[in-house]
Design a protein around this motif. Sequence first.
Motif, short mmCIF file in Angstrom:
data_model
loop_
_atom_site.label_atom_id
_atom_site.label_comp_id
_atom_site.label_asym_id
_atom_site.label_seq_id
_atom_site.Cartn_x
_atom_site.Cartn_y
_atom_site.Cartn_z
N MET A 1 0.84 -1.20 0.00
CA MET A 1 0.00 0.00 0.00
C MET A 1 0.87 1.25 0.00
SD MET A 1 -1.31 0.15 3.97
CE MET A 1 -1.75 1.89 3.91
N PRO A 2 0.34 2.39 -0.50
CA PRO A 2 1.12 3.63 -0.49
C PRO A 2 1.44 4.05 0.94
CG PRO A 2 -0.89 3.86 -1.79
CD PRO A 2 -0.99 2.57 -1.07
N GLN A 3 2.56 4.79 1.11
CA GLN A 3 3.04 5.14 2.43
C GLN A 3 2.00 5.90 3.25
OE1 GLN A 3 6.86 6.93 2.07
NE2 GLN A 3 7.67 5.59 3.65
N ARG A 4 1.25 6.80 2.60
CA ARG A 4 0.26 7.60 3.32
C ARG A 4 -1.15 7.03 3.18
NH1 ARG A 4 2.86 12.46 4.47
NH2 ARG A 4 4.77 12.69 3.29
N GLY A 5 -1.21 5.75 2.81
CA GLY A 5 -2.51 5.14 2.56
C GLY A 5 -3.28 4.89 3.85
N ASP A 6 -4.53 4.51 3.67
CA ASP A 6 -5.43 4.23 4.78
C ASP A 6 -5.32 2.75 5.11
OD1 ASP A 6 -7.51 3.61 6.42
OD2 ASP A 6 -9.04 4.69 5.28
N VAL A 7 -4.84 2.44 6.33
CA VAL A 7 -4.58 1.05 6.70
C VAL A 7 -5.87 0.23 6.65
CG1 VAL A 7 -3.80 -0.49 8.55
CG2 VAL A 7 -2.59 1.64 8.13
N ARG A 8 -6.97 0.81 7.15
CA ARG A 8 -8.23 0.04 7.18
C ARG A 8 -8.69 -0.30 5.76
NH1 ARG A 8 -11.52 3.88 10.96
NH2 ARG A 8 -10.27 5.22 9.64
N ALA A 9 -8.52 0.65 4.86
CA ALA A 9 -8.90 0.40 3.46
C ALA A 9 -8.03 -0.72 2.88
CB ALA A 9 -8.75 1.67 2.64
N ALA A 10 -6.74 -0.70 3.25
CA ALA A 10 -5.82 -1.72 2.75
C ALA A 10 -6.21 -3.11 3.27
CB ALA A 10 -4.39 -1.39 3.17
N VAL A 11 -6.61 -3.16 4.55
CA VAL A 11 -7.03 -4.43 5.13
C VAL A 11 -8.29 -4.92 4.43
CG1 VAL A 11 -7.96 -5.51 7.22
CG2 VAL A 11 -5.93 -4.05 7.38
N ARG A 12 -9.23 -4.01 4.20
CA ARG A 12 -10.47 -4.41 3.50
C ARG A 12 -10.15 -4.95 2.12
NH1 ARG A 12 -12.74 0.29 5.71
NH2 ARG A 12 -12.45 1.42 3.77
N PHE A 13 -9.21 -4.28 1.44
CA PHE A 13 -8.82 -4.72 0.10
C PHE A 13 -8.21 -6.11 0.15
CE2 PHE A 13 -5.70 -5.30 -3.22
CZ PHE A 13 -6.40 -4.94 -4.36
N ALA A 14 -7.30 -6.30 1.13
CA ALA A 14 -6.61 -7.58 1.24
C ALA A 14 -7.60 -8.70 1.54
CB ALA A 14 -5.55 -7.52 2.33
N GLU A 15 -8.58 -8.40 2.39
CA GLU A 15 -9.59 -9.42 2.74
C GLU A 15 -10.45 -9.77 1.53
OE1 GLU A 15 -10.02 -8.49 7.52
OE2 GLU A 15 -11.47 -7.63 6.11
N ALA A 16 -10.75 -8.76 0.75
CA ALA A 16 -11.64 -8.98 -0.40
C ALA A 16 -10.92 -9.65 -1.56
CB ALA A 16 -12.23 -7.65 -0.85
N HIS A 17 -9.60 -9.45 -1.63
CA HIS A 17 -8.87 -9.94 -2.82
C HIS A 17 -7.78 -10.92 -2.45
CE1 HIS A 17 -10.96 -6.95 -5.25
NE2 HIS A 17 -10.69 -6.08 -4.30
N GLY A 18 -8.01 -11.70 -1.39
CA GLY A 18 -6.99 -12.63 -0.90
C GLY A 18 -6.49 -13.59 -1.98
N ASP A 19 -7.41 -14.13 -2.76
CA ASP A 19 -7.01 -15.11 -3.78
C ASP A 19 -6.10 -14.47 -4.82
OD1 ASP A 19 -8.48 -16.93 -2.48
OD2 ASP A 19 -10.19 -16.91 -3.86
N TRP A 20 -6.49 -13.27 -5.22
CA TRP A 20 -5.71 -12.56 -6.24
C TRP A 20 -4.30 -12.27 -5.71
CZ3 TRP A 20 -3.56 -7.58 -6.21
CH2 TRP A 20 -3.11 -7.11 -7.46
N ILE A 21 -4.23 -11.84 -4.43
CA ILE A 21 -2.92 -11.53 -3.84
C ILE A 21 -2.08 -12.79 -3.73
CG2 ILE A 21 -1.76 -10.77 -1.72
CD1 ILE A 21 -4.16 -8.85 -1.30
N ALA A 22 -2.70 -13.91 -3.32
CA ALA A 22 -1.96 -15.16 -3.19
C ALA A 22 -1.41 -15.60 -4.53
CB ALA A 22 -2.87 -16.24 -2.60
#
Length: 215
Positions: A1-22
Amino acid sequence: MPQRGDVRAAVRFAEAHGDWIAARLRRVPKRIEFRPGAVALVRGAPHPIVWQASARAVPAIAPHPDGGMMILTGGDPRHAPRRVQEFLRREAARDLERAVDRHSRALGVRARSITLRDQRTRWGSCTAAGRLNFSWRLIMAPPEVLDYLAAHEVCHLREMNHSERFWALVYNLCPGTDEAEAWLKAHGASLHRYGVGGDGADGDSDAGLSAGEAA
Ligand SMILES: [Zn+2]
């Protein structure tokens, strides 16, 4: 995630796109740590890292019992990865100092200093003040590639640009310039898989080599 990004948004993204990230992560080449049993590259040649209780802690290159060469180390095996990487850095410093010295003499120029860094984006650079920087990872490339980088940066001491005059100097010092550039393009990125680091930014924590030794 970008340095000044929103951590909660990043977590939501990671949870929603786990398969893609893996799936992405599976495609990232595996990191090769300098542990006993791993195979390091030294001057373009594979060197198994061998730990022996009787060996000195400070790594050294030695003939491998099965042929070829190895990096032999003893001491606390938990510290072997760090020791091996420091060893490779020292070898890089030695080879680069020699190459810079040779090319500087040929060109009649003098580098003010040589510093080893761990930048992801460049293998070498030259400042207007005549300070040369190199990636320590060049010690893993074939010797001709390290030699080319040294020639390239030394030529910047004369020509601070990539003009035709600059390239004429480089080809004169290093006839294998095209082959070395092609090797870096094809294999350079793979050298970043080894060891720890890739400080991304500038590697300013790196210890510099003094100017006197360089020229
Ligand atoms: Zn350049």
